[in-house]
Design an enzyme around this catalytic site. Structure first.
Site: not given
Length: 475
Positions: A158, A163
């Site tokens: 990932e 974010e």
């Protein structure tokens, strides 16, 4: 090359040239054999697809399962998202948001999580957003995520490009992997211009495996972007542009950010050149000793708008201190939709680039050139043999003349041979073994005449420089 003179050493120069030509031809063949490997060196990035447009959501699946991050959210399908006004795509803009109604019963706020049909193992992704979700309880993300029905995260890795949580004013970029993935040798100011997210003891969170014992589960290795790369000021200033490079061939993952209006000219022209952008704010080493590129495979582009959960919940108390005194994160998210008015994405560009490898020579072209070189080599080999035979014949002729009528050699052959030897052709002869025998026989001819013997096989040598009359008299 041979001029027809009685001097057999004239064959020496063509022999040396033929030898050098053979070496060159052999090198050419080897170079052609290696050419396809050299020809695949990575070239510049080229635009593969531009996703922003009315068909944007055709490229994605709408995820409707339980939130894997345990957020206060309920992901809805496309039809529901459209009916609630959570998504919209037009020629120049894509909107993704969350429901603004009151939610009760702990079911979570209706929201959107989409993941691309297409999978990626490399590429450059340039994302321009003029608004990013912000506010207490929010946890938006854009990531590359390796997953299918048989491989659950983080088996294929990932890469969280964008974010952040709550009111954070800087973006966080991180990796999550299985196995060994250690970025402790990646240095701030050397490899990247951002900073490491710190562990509770103040040390960098540089271990990426989800079960690293000194980190909370699935924390990963996270680096922080520059100020105003998200949060309220990001939105007030008109947003900005991110460039995310997944580059296993270059053994690296890099991420850049530019505020709106400050993008490099090559990005604006859609001819990106990452090597001209300076240090990224985030850099991860994919070398075999740090974090093998095999950790990242078949990754889908995922965009979501989560609330609370594994990351937004633990950071709620520090990110929203006044709200946290009265409400939990979930209570705030479900019961106060007025706090969600800035919880939406607005994208202006999402472009995918790939490196176009330099085209190797075609199969026909390679075979033709190799065949041509082989013909050249064969021709040179024939040439060498012919020249050697001619040299041998000249030596035989010289021997016959010496044996039967040495005076003929005195007219042309001996003087010419002596002058030839005096000019130093002997050095060149020494370099070619197959001509050396001919030189020795010629020396024997000259020596025989110089000593006055008719046999032409004596081993003595005349002194250099006798005048023509003396030499002819000796003969």
């Amino acid at each position: 090359f041979w001029d027809g003179s009685p001097d057999p050493t004239h064959a020496v120069r063509p022999l040396a040239m033929a030898r050098n030509a053979l070496v060159t031809a052999t090198s050419a063949v080897l170079a052609l054999r290696l050419a396809p490997a050299v020809g695949t060196v990575a070239a510049s990035y080229g635009l593969v697809d531009s996703w922003i447009g009315e068909d944007f959501f055709e490229r994605f699946d709408f995820y409707t399962g339980a939130d894997p991050s345990k957020g206060a959210v309920r992901y809805v399908d496309r039809a529901t998202a459209v009916s609630l006004g959570l998504v919209n795509a037009s020629i120049g803009r894509v909107y993704i948001g969350a429901d603004l109604g009151v939610v009760s019963g702990g079911h979570g706020r209706p929201s959107v999580r989409i993941q691309s049909h297409e999978t990626f193992n490399d590429g450059l992704f340039i994302i321009k957003a003029d608004h990013m979700p912000t506010g207490c309880g929010t946890w938006p993300a854009i990531r590359l995520y390796g997953e299918d029905k048989n491989q659950q995260p983080p088996m294929w890795g990932e890469y969280d490009i964008i974010e952040g949580t709550n009111m954070d004013e800087w973006v966080m970029t991180s990796l999550h992997t299985t196995g060994s993935c250690d970025q402790s040798n990646t240095k701030v100011g050397v490899d990247f211009d951002g900073d490491w997210q710190k562990k509770t003891n103040g040390a960098p969170s540089s271990r990426c495996q989800v079960k690293a014992p000194e980190l909370r589960y699935n924390q990963g290795c996270a680096q922080l972007g520059p100020a105003d790369s998200r949060g309220p000021r990001f939105n007030t200033l008109g947003g900005g542009t991110f460039a995310a490079e997944l580059d296993p061939a270059g053994l690296r993952i890099r991420t850049w950010f530019w505020p709106a209006g400050r993008e490099p000219s090559d990005v604006r022209r859609r001819r990106p050149d990452p090597e001209s952008w300076g240090k990224p704010y985030s850099y991860f080493d994919l070398g075999p000793e740090a974090c093998s590129a095999r950790h990242f495979a078949d990754m889908r582009l995922v965009i979501d708008l989560d609330f609370c959960g594994d990351l937004g919940g633990p950071t709620f108390a520090t990110g929203c201190r006044s709200e946290a005194k009265e409400l939990s994160c979930q209570e705030l998210v479900e019961g106060h939709p007025e706090k969600r008015r800035n919880a939406f994405w607005s994208f202006r560009a999402l472009d995918v680039y790939r490196r176009a490898p330099a085209s190797p020579p075609s199969a026909f072209g390679s075979k033709f050139v190799i065949a041509l070189v082989l013909v050249l080599v064969a021709s040179l080999a024939v040439f060498v043999i012919v020249q050697w035979v001619l040299a041998q014949r000249r030596l035989e002729d010289a021997g016959l003349l010496c044996q039967h009528d040495p005076s003929l050699l005195g007219h042309r052959g001996w003087g010419h041979a002596k002058r030839t030897l005096s000019r130093g052709y002997a050095e060149e002869v020494e370099e070619i073994p197959m001509a050396r025998k001919g030189q020795e026989e010629l020396d024997a001819v000259v020596d025989g005449a110089g000593c006055g013997g008719p046999s032409c096989v004596t081993s003595c040598r005349p002194q250099r420089g006798p005048d023509r009359a003396q030499f002819a008299a000796q003969a």
